[in-house]
Design a protein around this motif. Sequence first.
Motif, mmCIF file in Angstrom:
data_model
loop_
_atom_site.group_PDB
_atom_site.id
_atom_site.type_symbol
_atom_site.label_atom_id
_atom_site.label_comp_id
_atom_site.label_asym_id
_atom_site.label_seq_id
_atom_site.Cartn_x
_atom_site.Cartn_y
_atom_site.Cartn_z
ATOM 1 N N ALA A 209 -0.160 7.198 11.642
ATOM 2 C CA ALA A 209 0.654 6.385 12.552
ATOM 3 C C ALA A 209 1.451 5.335 11.795
ATOM 4 N N SER A 210 0.963 4.923 10.631
ATOM 5 C CA SER A 210 1.649 3.922 9.812
ATOM 6 C C SER A 210 2.547 4.564 8.749
ATOM 7 N N ASP A 211 2.745 5.889 8.859
ATOM 8 C CA ASP A 211 3.587 6.626 7.918
ATOM 9 C C ASP A 211 3.075 6.496 6.491
ATOM 10 N N LEU A 212 1.758 6.525 6.344
ATOM 11 C CA LEU A 212 1.128 6.393 5.032
ATOM 12 C C LEU A 212 0.521 7.741 4.639
ATOM 13 N N PRO A 213 0.799 8.232 3.425
ATOM 14 C CA PRO A 213 0.211 9.508 3.004
ATOM 15 C C PRO A 213 -1.279 9.379 2.746
ATOM 16 N N ASP B 296 -16.405 10.419 12.910
ATOM 17 C CA ASP B 296 -15.453 9.738 13.790
ATOM 18 C C ASP B 296 -14.635 8.677 13.048
ATOM 19 N N LEU B 297 -15.302 7.856 12.221
ATOM 20 C CA LEU B 297 -14.590 6.793 11.515
ATOM 21 C C LEU B 297 -13.619 7.362 10.481
ATOM 22 N N ASP B 298 -13.981 8.495 9.863
ATOM 23 C CA ASP B 298 -13.058 9.144 8.935
ATOM 24 C C ASP B 298 -11.784 9.554 9.658
ATOM 25 N N GLN B 299 -11.947 10.159 10.812
ATOM 26 C CA GLN B 299 -10.793 10.636 11.568
ATOM 27 C C GLN B 299 -9.941 9.471 12.076
ATOM 28 N N GLU B 300 -10.595 8.401 12.508
ATOM 29 C CA GLU B 300 -9.846 7.233 12.965
ATOM 30 C C GLU B 300 -8.991 6.664 11.837
ATOM 31 N N LEU B 301 -9.548 6.637 10.634
ATOM 32 C CA LEU B 301 -8.834 6.117 9.477
ATOM 33 C C LEU B 301 -7.601 6.960 9.178
ATOM 34 N N ILE B 302 -7.751 8.268 9.231
ATOM 35 C CA ILE B 302 -6.617 9.152 8.967
ATOM 36 C C ILE B 302 -5.549 9.006 10.050
ATOM 37 N N HIS B 303 -5.974 8.938 11.296
ATOM 38 C CA HIS B 303 -5.003 8.761 12.383
ATOM 39 C C HIS B 303 -4.219 7.459 12.213
ATOM 40 N N GLY C 283 -1.065 15.540 11.961
ATOM 41 C CA GLY C 283 0.349 15.323 11.706
ATOM 42 C C GLY C 283 0.500 14.549 10.408
ATOM 43 N N GLY C 284 1.718 14.194 10.052
ATOM 44 C CA GLY C 284 1.948 13.349 8.886
ATOM 45 C C GLY C 284 1.637 14.039 7.571
ATOM 46 N N ASP C 285 1.556 13.227 6.514
ATOM 47 C CA ASP C 285 1.358 13.698 5.151
ATOM 48 C C ASP C 285 -0.117 13.578 4.791
ATOM 49 N N LEU D 242 0.837 -1.198 0.000
ATOM 50 C CA LEU D 242 0.000 0.000 0.000
ATOM 51 C C LEU D 242 0.871 1.248 0.000
ATOM 52 N N ARG D 243 0.629 2.160 -0.952
ATOM 53 C CA ARG D 243 1.459 3.350 -1.109
ATOM 54 C C ARG D 243 0.754 4.630 -0.692
ATOM 55 N N GLY D 244 -0.552 4.621 -0.640
ATOM 56 C CA GLY D 244 -1.280 5.820 -0.252
ATOM 57 C C GLY D 244 -2.747 5.500 -0.043
ATOM 58 N N LEU D 245 -3.431 6.355 0.704
ATOM 59 C CA LEU D 245 -4.831 6.144 1.028
ATOM 60 C C LEU D 245 -5.642 7.377 0.645
ATOM 61 N N VAL D 246 -6.649 7.179 -0.192
ATOM 62 C CA VAL D 246 -7.587 8.226 -0.556
ATOM 63 C C VAL D 246 -8.836 8.056 0.305
ATOM 64 N N VAL D 247 -9.137 9.064 1.122
ATOM 65 C CA VAL D 247 -10.303 9.006 1.997
ATOM 66 C C VAL D 247 -11.352 9.974 1.458
ATOM 67 N N LEU D 248 -12.467 9.432 0.984
ATOM 68 C CA LEU D 248 -13.515 10.252 0.389
ATOM 69 C C LEU D 248 -14.589 10.572 1.427
ATOM 70 N N MET D 249 -14.999 11.843 1.439
ATOM 71 C CA MET D 249 -16.023 12.300 2.379
ATOM 72 C C MET D 249 -16.998 13.211 1.651
ATOM 73 N N ASP D 250 -18.268 13.061 1.920
ATOM 74 C CA ASP D 250 -19.281 13.998 1.440
ATOM 75 C C ASP D 250 -18.955 15.367 2.040
ATOM 76 N N VAL D 251 -18.765 16.365 1.184
ATOM 77 C CA VAL D 251 -18.358 17.688 1.664
ATOM 78 C C VAL D 251 -19.349 18.271 2.660
ATOM 79 N N ARG D 252 -20.606 17.815 2.621
ATOM 80 C CA ARG D 252 -21.622 18.321 3.543
ATOM 81 C C ARG D 252 -21.552 17.653 4.908
#
Length: 213
Positions: free
Chosen positions: A137-141, A126-133, A172-174, A111-121
């Motif tokens: 923590a895994s040094d993944l952009p 909470d689950l979005d933020q957990e995923l980013i954290h 933090g992070g990228d 895995l080289r990167g993670l695209v997290v899609l969110m409805d702008v509205r």
Amino acid sequence: MSTDTLHFQNAHFVTSAPDIRHLPADEGMEVAFAGRSNAGKSSALNVLTRQKSLARTSKTPGRTQQINVFGLDDHRRLIDLPGYGFAKVPLAMKLKWQQALSEYLEKRNCLRGLVVLMDVRHPMKDLDQELIHWAVASDLPVLVVLTKIDKLKSGQRKAALMQIQEAIPGFGGDVSVILFSSLNKTGLPELEQKLHYWFANPKDPEVEEAADS
């Protein structure tokens, strides 16, 4: 490190897997797309690949129940992860999807990167933020893609973007963010640019250089 030109329109379905044990070999490079079940993930993948039905879209959120693999070439893939956070599915099914999602993110070495899609509205649940954290923590952009911006007026879009930009340093992070619309293709060039960069820059250059020598 590959310098081959990426052609997203060449994306083709490879397999659907209930868990990582049924995925292709953990080699090459992958970029994963994740998001809540109503975030417009399938539509974004279809726009990216110039294909109307590569990723299934549905008026009923939560239809992506497995890890879907789309090949770009022999060593690069796009991964459509199970949608999360939709309330109208049975708890047992929801937990099964969550397990497959977390297991892939924690154990998939290519895995080289993670695209997290969110409805702008409705961004940054909470689950979005957990995923980013987890990714940080895994040094993944991470690229946060705020979807469905055509449903907001210009001023509201700018305000939503500014809100997320102000929140990003806290992770933090990228982590970066773009506005995106599957209808008018706003944000598509920025999404493509980020994917090109991730696929061209290995997660651990020293390991890749050693392998190539």
